[in-house]
Scaffold this motif. Structure first.
Motif, PDB file in Angstrom:
ATOM      1  N   PRO A  17       0.816  -1.219   0.000  1.00  0.00           N
ATOM      2  CA  PRO A  17       0.000   0.000   0.000  1.00  0.00           C
ATOM      3  C   PRO A  17       0.853   1.275   0.000  1.00  0.00           C
ATOM      4  O   PRO A  17       0.474   2.271  -0.612  1.00  0.00           O
ATOM      5  CB  PRO A  17      -0.831  -0.114   1.279  1.00  0.00           C
ATOM      6  N   LEU A  18       2.008   1.242   0.667  1.00  0.00           N
ATOM      7  CA  LEU A  18       2.909   2.393   0.644  1.00  0.00           C
ATOM      8  C   LEU A  18       3.443   2.622  -0.771  1.00  0.00           C
ATOM      9  O   LEU A  18       3.497   3.762  -1.248  1.00  0.00           O
ATOM     10  CB  LEU A  18       4.063   2.193   1.622  1.00  0.00           C
ATOM     11  N   VAL A  19       3.811   1.541  -1.459  1.00  0.00           N
ATOM     12  CA  VAL A  19       4.290   1.651  -2.845  1.00  0.00           C
ATOM     13  C   VAL A  19       3.188   2.236  -3.729  1.00  0.00           C
ATOM     14  O   VAL A  19       3.449   3.122  -4.562  1.00  0.00           O
ATOM     15  CB  VAL A  19       4.763   0.272  -3.365  1.00  0.00           C
ATOM     16  N   LEU A  20       1.961   1.764  -3.564  1.00  0.00           N
ATOM     17  CA  LEU A  20       0.850   2.289  -4.355  1.00  0.00           C
ATOM     18  C   LEU A  20       0.572   3.759  -4.033  1.00  0.00           C
ATOM     19  O   LEU A  20       0.249   4.548  -4.933  1.00  0.00           O
ATOM     20  CB  LEU A  20      -0.407   1.446  -4.121  1.00  0.00           C
ATOM     21  N   GLY A  21       0.710   4.147  -2.787  1.00  0.00           N
ATOM     22  CA  GLY A  21       0.516   5.547  -2.409  1.00  0.00           C
ATOM     23  C   GLY A  21       1.588   6.444  -3.020  1.00  0.00           C
ATOM     24  O   GLY A  21       1.294   7.546  -3.505  1.00  0.00           O
ATOM     25  N   ILE A  22       2.828   5.997  -3.009  1.00  0.00           N
ATOM     26  CA  ILE A  22       3.906   6.770  -3.633  1.00  0.00           C
ATOM     27  C   ILE A  22       3.671   6.864  -5.138  1.00  0.00           C
ATOM     28  O   ILE A  22       3.880   7.922  -5.744  1.00  0.00           O
ATOM     29  CB  ILE A  22       5.281   6.145  -3.304  1.00  0.00           C
ATOM     30  N   ALA A  80       4.218   3.424 -13.909  1.00  0.00           N
ATOM     31  CA  ALA A  80       5.072   2.224 -13.892  1.00  0.00           C
ATOM     32  C   ALA A  80       5.204   1.675 -12.471  1.00  0.00           C
ATOM     33  O   ALA A  80       5.067   0.468 -12.242  1.00  0.00           O
ATOM     34  CB  ALA A  80       6.444   2.555 -14.478  1.00  0.00           C
ATOM     35  N   LEU A  81       5.462   2.558 -11.504  1.00  0.00           N
ATOM     36  CA  LEU A  81       5.567   2.114 -10.115  1.00  0.00           C
ATOM     37  C   LEU A  81       4.226   1.585  -9.614  1.00  0.00           C
ATOM     38  O   LEU A  81       4.179   0.615  -8.843  1.00  0.00           O
ATOM     39  CB  LEU A  81       6.053   3.266  -9.230  1.00  0.00           C
ATOM     40  N   GLY A  82       3.118   2.193 -10.065  1.00  0.00           N
ATOM     41  CA  GLY A  82       1.797   1.714  -9.685  1.00  0.00           C
ATOM     42  C   GLY A  82       1.528   0.305 -10.181  1.00  0.00           C
ATOM     43  O   GLY A  82       0.924  -0.506  -9.476  1.00  0.00           O
ATOM     44  N   LEU A  83       1.962  -0.009 -11.386  1.00  0.00           N
ATOM     45  CA  LEU A  83       1.793  -1.372 -11.914  1.00  0.00           C
ATOM     46  C   LEU A  83       2.591  -2.376 -11.094  1.00  0.00           C
ATOM     47  O   LEU A  83       2.105  -3.468 -10.784  1.00  0.00           O
ATOM     48  CB  LEU A  83       2.189  -1.429 -13.382  1.00  0.00           C
ATOM     49  N   VAL A 132       0.764  -5.350  -8.889  1.00  0.00           N
ATOM     50  CA  VAL A 132       1.117  -6.764  -9.039  1.00  0.00           C
ATOM     51  C   VAL A 132       1.610  -7.316  -7.700  1.00  0.00           C
ATOM     52  O   VAL A 132       1.253  -8.427  -7.296  1.00  0.00           O
ATOM     53  CB  VAL A 132       2.166  -6.945 -10.155  1.00  0.00           C
ATOM     54  N   GLY A 133       2.418  -6.531  -6.983  1.00  0.00           N
ATOM     55  CA  GLY A 133       2.899  -6.977  -5.673  1.00  0.00           C
ATOM     56  C   GLY A 133       1.767  -7.201  -4.691  1.00  0.00           C
ATOM     57  O   GLY A 133       1.747  -8.194  -3.966  1.00  0.00           O
ATOM     58  N   GLN A 134       0.806  -6.303  -4.662  1.00  0.00           N
ATOM     59  CA  GLN A 134      -0.338  -6.449  -3.747  1.00  0.00           C
ATOM     60  C   GLN A 134      -1.204  -7.650  -4.129  1.00  0.00           C
ATOM     61  O   GLN A 134      -1.651  -8.393  -3.261  1.00  0.00           O
ATOM     62  CB  GLN A 134      -1.180  -5.178  -3.767  1.00  0.00           C
ATOM     63  N   LEU A 135      -1.425  -7.830  -5.426  1.00  0.00           N
ATOM     64  CA  LEU A 135      -2.288  -8.929  -5.872  1.00  0.00           C
ATOM     65  C   LEU A 135      -1.683 -10.295  -5.564  1.00  0.00           C
ATOM     66  O   LEU A 135      -2.392 -11.234  -5.227  1.00  0.00           O
ATOM     67  CB  LEU A 135      -2.560  -8.816  -7.370  1.00  0.00           C
ATOM     68  N   PHE A 136      -0.373 -10.410  -5.697  1.00  0.00           N
ATOM     69  CA  PHE A 136       0.273 -11.706  -5.506  1.00  0.00           C
ATOM     70  C   PHE A 136       0.958 -11.832  -4.155  1.00  0.00           C
ATOM     71  O   PHE A 136       1.796 -12.709  -3.962  1.00  0.00           O
ATOM     72  CB  PHE A 136       1.264 -11.966  -6.642  1.00  0.00           C
TER      73      PHE A 136
END
Length: 147
Positions: free
Chosen positions: A101-106, A127-130, A134-138
């Protein structure tokens, strides 16, 4: 005022009735306010469109609640005489800790900042959102919490 059946037992209300009415009330509020605002402001486009979009968003959520209410069984919170322990049990599966979630927020911050700073930054944010998505989904497919 509660309704009782023939045996004196309180009758359960239909599921999600409160939620559906709450969101439907948003439509009944924002659409007329948008019309009134349109006449008062001589149809200033940003505010009028904003009010109508708010009404539309409430219509989407309220419509979803009405459709969902028709498909599900009554929940304990729909019963006015239910006890707190009636809702006990497993609520869902949640990660005890996650950095995604932190990565998605950034990523969202970079993407929206890019609109003001430069489109290259929006590209980095996407690009970072993708990667974050993917990290959150898996997240539960590998590592310590895999199942």
């Amino acid at each position: 005022m509660s309704h009782h059946d023939d045996h004196g037992v309180p009758e359960q209300t239909k599921p999600m009735r409160v939620e559906a009415w709450l969101f439907s009330a948003g439509v009944a509020f924002f659409v007329p306010v948008g019309i009134i605002y349109g006449f008062a402001s001589k149809w200033e486009p940003v505010g009028v469109v904003g009010f109508f979009l708010l009404g539309g968003m409430f219509a989407l959520a309220g419509g979803y609640m009405w459709l969902t209410a028709r498909r599900i069984d009554p929940r304990p919170e729909d019963n006015p005489t239910a006890d707190i322990e009636d809702r006990a049990g497993e609520v869902g599966v949640f990660s005890p800790h996650s950095w995604w979630p932190l990565v998605l927020g950034i990523a969202a911050t970079l993407a929206f900042t890019g609109v003001a700073v430069g489109w290259w930054m929006t590209g980095l944010g996407i690009a970072l959102g993708l990667v974050g998505l993917v990290g959150q989904l898996f997240e539960f497919s590998r590592g310590q919490h895999a199942h």
